[in-house]
Design an enzyme around this catalytic site. Structure first.
Site, PDB file in Angstrom:
ATOM      1  N   HIS A   1       1.338  24.076 -22.798  1.00  0.00           N
ATOM      2  CA  HIS A   1       2.215  23.123 -23.480  1.00  0.00           C
ATOM      3  C   HIS A   1       3.645  23.605 -23.391  1.00  0.00           C
ATOM      4  O   HIS A   1       3.898  24.783 -23.623  1.00  0.00           O
ATOM      5  CB  HIS A   1       1.799  22.996 -24.951  1.00  0.00           C
ATOM      6  CG  HIS A   1       2.726  22.118 -25.733  1.00  0.00           C
ATOM      7  ND1 HIS A   1       2.669  20.732 -25.634  1.00  0.00           N
ATOM      8  CD2 HIS A   1       3.739  22.411 -26.577  1.00  0.00           C
ATOM      9  CE1 HIS A   1       3.612  20.215 -26.408  1.00  0.00           C
ATOM     10  NE2 HIS A   1       4.279  21.210 -26.991  1.00  0.00           N
TER      11      HIS A   1
ATOM     12  N   ILE B   1       2.300   3.155   2.401  1.00  0.00           N
ATOM     13  CA  ILE B   1       3.534   3.187   3.201  1.00  0.00           C
ATOM     14  C   ILE B   1       4.574   2.230   2.621  1.00  0.00           C
ATOM     15  O   ILE B   1       5.748   2.577   2.475  1.00  0.00           O
ATOM     16  CB  ILE B   1       3.249   2.840   4.677  1.00  0.00           C
ATOM     17  CG1 ILE B   1       2.388   3.945   5.306  1.00  0.00           C
ATOM     18  CG2 ILE B   1       4.547   2.647   5.468  1.00  0.00           C
ATOM     19  CD1 ILE B   1       2.045   3.738   6.772  1.00  0.00           C
TER      20      ILE B   1
ATOM     21  N   MET C   1      -7.791   6.849   5.784  1.00  0.00           N
ATOM     22  CA  MET C   1      -6.911   7.436   6.807  1.00  0.00           C
ATOM     23  C   MET C   1      -5.936   8.390   6.129  1.00  0.00           C
ATOM     24  O   MET C   1      -4.788   8.040   5.858  1.00  0.00           O
ATOM     25  CB  MET C   1      -6.187   6.330   7.553  1.00  0.00           C
ATOM     26  CG  MET C   1      -7.124   5.544   8.448  1.00  0.00           C
ATOM     27  SD  MET C   1      -6.230   4.307   9.379  1.00  0.00           S
ATOM     28  CE  MET C   1      -7.428   3.893  10.634  1.00  0.00           C
ATOM     29  N   LEU C   2      -6.425   9.582   5.828  1.00  0.00           N
ATOM     30  CA  LEU C   2      -5.633  10.544   5.087  1.00  0.00           C
ATOM     31  C   LEU C   2      -5.670  11.891   5.798  1.00  0.00           C
ATOM     32  O   LEU C   2      -6.726  12.314   6.288  1.00  0.00           O
ATOM     33  CB  LEU C   2      -6.201  10.717   3.668  1.00  0.00           C
ATOM     34  CG  LEU C   2      -6.188   9.456   2.804  1.00  0.00           C
ATOM     35  CD1 LEU C   2      -6.997   9.672   1.531  1.00  0.00           C
ATOM     36  CD2 LEU C   2      -4.753   9.064   2.455  1.00  0.00           C
TER      37      LEU C   2
ATOM     38  N   GLY D   1       0.839  -1.206   0.000  1.00  0.00           N
ATOM     39  CA  GLY D   1       0.000   0.000   0.000  1.00  0.00           C
ATOM     40  C   GLY D   1       0.867   1.246   0.000  1.00  0.00           C
ATOM     41  O   GLY D   1       2.041   1.204  -0.403  1.00  0.00           O
TER      42      GLY D   1
HETATM   43  P1  NAI Z   1      -2.659   0.410   3.230  1.00  0.00           P
HETATM   44  O1  NAI Z   1      -4.001   0.042   3.688  1.00  0.00           O
HETATM   45  O2  NAI Z   1      -2.459   1.549   2.299  1.00  0.00           O
HETATM   46  O3  NAI Z   1      -1.960  -0.851   2.541  1.00  0.00           O
HETATM   47  C1  NAI Z   1      -1.785  -2.072   3.237  1.00  0.00           C
HETATM   48  C2  NAI Z   1      -1.514  -3.167   2.229  1.00  0.00           C
HETATM   49  O4  NAI Z   1      -1.132  -4.313   2.953  1.00  0.00           O
HETATM   50  C3  NAI Z   1      -2.725  -3.543   1.394  1.00  0.00           C
HETATM   51  O5  NAI Z   1      -2.351  -3.600   0.042  1.00  0.00           O
HETATM   52  C4  NAI Z   1      -3.107  -4.917   1.946  1.00  0.00           C
HETATM   53  O6  NAI Z   1      -3.667  -5.751   0.966  1.00  0.00           O
HETATM   54  C5  NAI Z   1      -1.762  -5.449   2.409  1.00  0.00           C
HETATM   55  N1  NAI Z   1      -1.826  -6.452   3.474  1.00  0.00           N
HETATM   56  C6  NAI Z   1      -2.635  -6.451   4.549  1.00  0.00           C
HETATM   57  N2  NAI Z   1      -2.363  -7.521   5.336  1.00  0.00           N
HETATM   58  C7  NAI Z   1      -1.359  -8.209   4.726  1.00  0.00           C
HETATM   59  C8  NAI Z   1      -0.632  -9.384   5.039  1.00  0.00           C
HETATM   60  N3  NAI Z   1      -0.873 -10.075   6.154  1.00  0.00           N
HETATM   61  N4  NAI Z   1       0.319  -9.790   4.182  1.00  0.00           N
HETATM   62  C9  NAI Z   1       0.578  -9.092   3.048  1.00  0.00           C
HETATM   63  N5  NAI Z   1      -0.068  -7.978   2.707  1.00  0.00           N
HETATM   64  C10 NAI Z   1      -1.026  -7.534   3.538  1.00  0.00           C
HETATM   65  O7  NAI Z   1      -1.820   0.619   4.584  1.00  0.00           O
HETATM   66  P2  NAI Z   1      -0.414   1.284   4.861  1.00  0.00           P
HETATM   67  O8  NAI Z   1       0.403   1.372   3.639  1.00  0.00           O
HETATM   68  O9  NAI Z   1       0.123   0.600   6.047  1.00  0.00           O
HETATM   69  O10 NAI Z   1      -0.841   2.760   5.265  1.00  0.00           O
HETATM   70  C11 NAI Z   1      -1.640   2.952   6.431  1.00  0.00           C
HETATM   71  C12 NAI Z   1      -2.593   4.088   6.250  1.00  0.00           C
HETATM   72  O11 NAI Z   1      -1.892   5.306   6.152  1.00  0.00           O
HETATM   73  C13 NAI Z   1      -3.430   3.931   5.010  1.00  0.00           C
HETATM   74  O12 NAI Z   1      -4.760   4.276   5.299  1.00  0.00           O
HETATM   75  C14 NAI Z   1      -2.828   4.911   4.056  1.00  0.00           C
HETATM   76  O13 NAI Z   1      -3.786   5.434   3.155  1.00  0.00           O
HETATM   77  C15 NAI Z   1      -2.264   5.983   4.973  1.00  0.00           C
HETATM   78  N6  NAI Z   1      -1.098   6.546   4.341  1.00  0.00           N
HETATM   79  C16 NAI Z   1      -1.258   7.401   3.315  1.00  0.00           C
HETATM   80  C17 NAI Z   1      -0.185   7.892   2.658  1.00  0.00           C
HETATM   81  C18 NAI Z   1      -0.390   8.804   1.537  1.00  0.00           C
HETATM   82  O14 NAI Z   1      -1.473   9.349   1.394  1.00  0.00           O
HETATM   83  N7  NAI Z   1       0.589   8.998   0.698  1.00  0.00           N
HETATM   84  C19 NAI Z   1       1.180   7.546   3.022  1.00  0.00           C
HETATM   85  C20 NAI Z   1       1.230   6.621   4.091  1.00  0.00           C
HETATM   86  C21 NAI Z   1       0.127   6.158   4.713  1.00  0.00           C
END
Ligand code: NAI
Length: 466
Positions: free
Chosen positions: A444, A184, A318-319, A182
Site C-alpha cells: 500500500h 491497433i 495474434m500476440l 481493437g
Molecule cells: P483486432 O482484431 O484487435 O480488432 C479489429 C477490430 O475491427 C474489431 O473490433 C472488429 O470488430 C473491427 N472490424 C472488423 N472489420 C470491420 C469493419 N469492416 N468496419 C469496422 N470495424 C471492423 O485487430 P487489430 O487491432 O487490427 O490488430 C491486429 C492483431 O494484432 C490482433 O490480433 C491484435 O490482437 C494484435 N495486436 C495486439 C496488440 C497488443 O497486444 N497490444 C497491439 C496491436 C495488435
C-alpha cells in the site's frame, strides 16, 4: 552446411525464441529471415515502435495537462514529430541489435533471404545472392501475419493506411478516422489524438476492445478514451471512401442510415491475416484452414513430416507472447522433451492510457459455457494511489467459479494494467481462488490493491468499497 537439426523460417518473437530455445537444448539451428533486420513485425513495425510512440505522446500529454501539478505553460507546448519518430527508431534499433547478438552468440546461423519449402527436409532460401538449399530434420514456420485489407478500400499508403504507415506519419493529421476499435485502432488512435488529431473510431461491433472484453469493461475503457477527446461510432458498417470538397471521407452505414466522416488519414485496423507469401505452401501440399492459417495438431505438426508451425501463421490470438510460448514449446517437443502452452492463461493487453488487460474467461464466456460465476469489481476511483496519481479511470473485475471460488478470469481497465495483469496470470496458472488473492498482502498504496479488492468483492468483503 551439413545437415541441420532445425531450420526456423521467420525471426519474429515466435521464430527467434524458438531458435534460441532449440540451440539451448543442443540442436544445430539456422534462422531464415527475408527482411534486413531480425525481430519481425513486433520489434520493427508493431509492439515495440508503438510502445515508444505511446510513451512519448504520454510525456507530451502529461506536460500539456500538468497545470494542476504546477507545470506552467503546457498549453503552449508543441511537438517535434521528427524527434518523436527518431526516438522510436533508436529504441527499435537498440533492440534489433540485442536480438541479433542473442541469436548469433548461441551459435545459430542467420540465413538472409525468403524461405520456401523445398520438398522433404529441405528449405530453399532465395536472396539477391541467389538460392541456397538448407537440409534439416525439422522445420518450424514462424512467418507471422500481415494487415487485413478491406477489398473496397485498398491501402494506398497515403489516405488509406495500415499500422505500417500509422507508426511513421511525418506530421499530425487534422482528422484521422480509424476503422476498427481493437488493439491497433485504440493504441494508434491514442497516439495521434494526444498529438492533436481529431480521432474518430468507426467500429462495427457495439463495444470497443474486441469480443473478449465484457461489455462493462469495454464501456469503462470507452468512457476513459472519450474523456481524452476520441470519438466513437459503434455499430457502424464501413462502406468505402469518397473524395469530398475538403479532401476524403470514410463512408459507413448504421441501421440503414448513411454516415460520412471527413478524414485526412484513414487508418484501417480490422485485424491481421496469416502470412504464407513465398513459402511455397500450395506446391509443397501444406494444409491450411479456411482462413489461410497453417493447420497444425496439438504438437504444432503440420501435415508434412518434420514441418511445424507456430505464432500468427497458425490459429489463436495474434500476440507476440503467445508466439514466444509456442516457440519454446515446439523447440522442446522437437528436442524430445515435454512442451506445452496453457492457452487458458494468455493475457491480452491494449497499451492505451488507461491500459486494458484481460486473462482467462470473461463473465460472458463463462456463462456461455454454462458455468455459474460470482463476480467482484472494484473501481479505481476508490483506490488511494489512483487518486494521488491521476489514475482514477477504470475498474478491475474478477470472475470466479460460484461453486469452487477458483478464479476463471480477470479483466481490468487501469493505468499500468499491463503489469498488474501478470499477478492474475500467475494466479490462474496455479489454479488459485478469489479468497487466495483476498488473503495475499499487497503493498500500500498501489493500484494493484484494486485487484485484491475486486477479489474480496467476489465474496462481498471489499474493505474500500460499499
Ligand atoms: P483486432 O482484431 O484487435 O480488432 C479489429 C477490430 O475491427 C474489431 O473490433 C472488429 O470488430 C473491427 N472490424 C472488423 N472489420 C470491420 C469493419 N469492416 N468496419 C469496422 N470495424 C471492423 O485487430 P487489430 O487491432 O487490427 O490488430 C491486429 C492483431 O494484432 C490482433 O490480433 C491484435 O490482437 C494484435 N495486436 C495486439 C496488440 C497488443 O497486444 N497490444 C497491439 C496491436 C495488435
Amino acid at each position: 552446411m551439413s545437415q541441420l537439426d532445425l531450420v526456423v523460417i521467420g525471426s519474429g518473437p515466435g521464430g527467434y525464441v524458438c531458435a534460441i530455445k532449440a540451440a539451448q537444448l543442443g540442436l544445430k539451428v539456422a534462422l531464415v529471415e527475408k527482411d534486413p533486420n531480425l525481430g519481425g513485425t513486433c520489434l520493427n513495425i508493431g509492439c515495440i515502435p508503438s510502445k515508444a510512440l505511446l510513451h512519448s505522446t504520454e510525456v507530451f500529454a502529461h506536460a500539456r495537462h500538468g497545470k494542476r501539478h504546477g507545470v506552467v505553460g503546457g498549453d503552449k507546448l508543441t511537438i517535434d514529430v521528427a524527434a518523436l519518430m527518431a526516438n522510436k527508431d533508436k529504441v527499435v534499433s537498440q533492440l534489433r541489435g540485442g536480438v541479433r547478438t542473442l541469436v548469433s552468440k548461441r551459435g545459430i546461423e542467420i540465413v538472409p533471404g525468403l524461405g520456401r519449402l523445398g520438398g522433404a527436409g529441405k528449405v530453399v532460401v532465395r536472396s539477391d545472392k541467389g538460392e541456397r538449399v538448407l537440409e534439416a530434420r525439422n522445420v518450424v514456420i514462424a512467418t507471422g501475419s500481415v494487415p487485413v485489407e478491406l477489398p473496397f478500400m485498398k491501402f494506398d499508403g497515403e489516405t488509406v493506411i495500415s499500422s505500417d504507415q500509422g507508426i511513421a506519419l511525418p506530421k499530425v493529421p487534422d482528422r484521422m478516422v480509424v476503422v476498427g476499435g481493437g488493439a491497433i485502432g485504440l493504441e494508434l488512435g491514442s497516439v495521434w489524438a494526444r498529438l492533436g488529431a481529431q480521432v474518430t473510431v468507426v467500429e462495427m461491433l457495439a463495444t470497443v476492445g474486441g469480443p473478449a472484453l465484457d461489455p462493462d469493461v469495454a464501456k469503462a475503457a470507452q468512457k476513459a478514451f472519450e474523456a481524452q477527446g476520441i470519438k466513437f461510432e459503434l455499430g457502424a458498417k464501413v462502406t468505402g471512401v469518397k473524395k469530398s470538397a475538403a479532401g476524403h471521407a470514410l463512408t459507413a452505414e448504421r441501421d440503414g442510415k448513411a454516415l460520412e466522416f471527413p478524414a485526412d488519414r484513414i487508418l484501417v485496423a480490422v485485424g491481421r491475416k496469416a502470412n504464407t507469401t513465398g513459402l511455397g505452401a500450395a506446391e509443397a501440399g501444406l494444409k491450411t484452414d479456411d482462413r489461410g492459417r497453417i493447420a497444425i495438431d496439438d504438437h504444432y505438426r503440420t501435415n508434412l513430416p518434420g514441418v511445424h508451425a507456430i505464432g500468427d501463421v497458425v490459429a489463436g490470438p495474434m500476440l507476440a507472447h503467445k508466439a514466444e510460448e509456442e516457440g519454446v514449446a515446439v523447440a522442446e517437443l522437437i528436442a524430445g522433451k515435454a512442451g506445452h502452452v496453457n492457452y487458458g492463461a494468455i493475457p491480452g493487453v491494449i497499451y492505451t492510457e488507461p491500459e486494458v488487460a484481460n486473462v482467462g474467461l470473461s463473465e460472458t464466456e463463462a456463462q456461455a459455457k454454462g458455468i455459474e460465476v460470482r463476480v467482484g469489481k472494484f473501481a479505481l476511483q476508490a483506490n488511494g494511489r489512483a487518486i494521488a496519481t491521476d489514475a482514477t479511470a477504470g475498474l478491475v473485475k474478477v470472475v470466479a467459479c460460484a461453486k469452487t471460488d477458483k478464479v476463471l478470469g480477470v479483466q481490468m481497465v487501469a493505468k499500468g494494467a499491463s503489469e498488474m495483469i501478470a499477478a492474475a496470470c500467475a494466479h490462474i496458472e496455479y489454479g488459485g481462488s478469489a479468497e487466495d488473492i483476498a488473503r495475499t498482502c499487497f503493498a500500500h498504496p498501489t493500484l494493484s490493491e484494486s485487484f485484491k479488492e475486486a477479489a474480496m468483492a467476489v465474496s462481498k468483503s471489499s474493505i474500500h468499497s460499499l
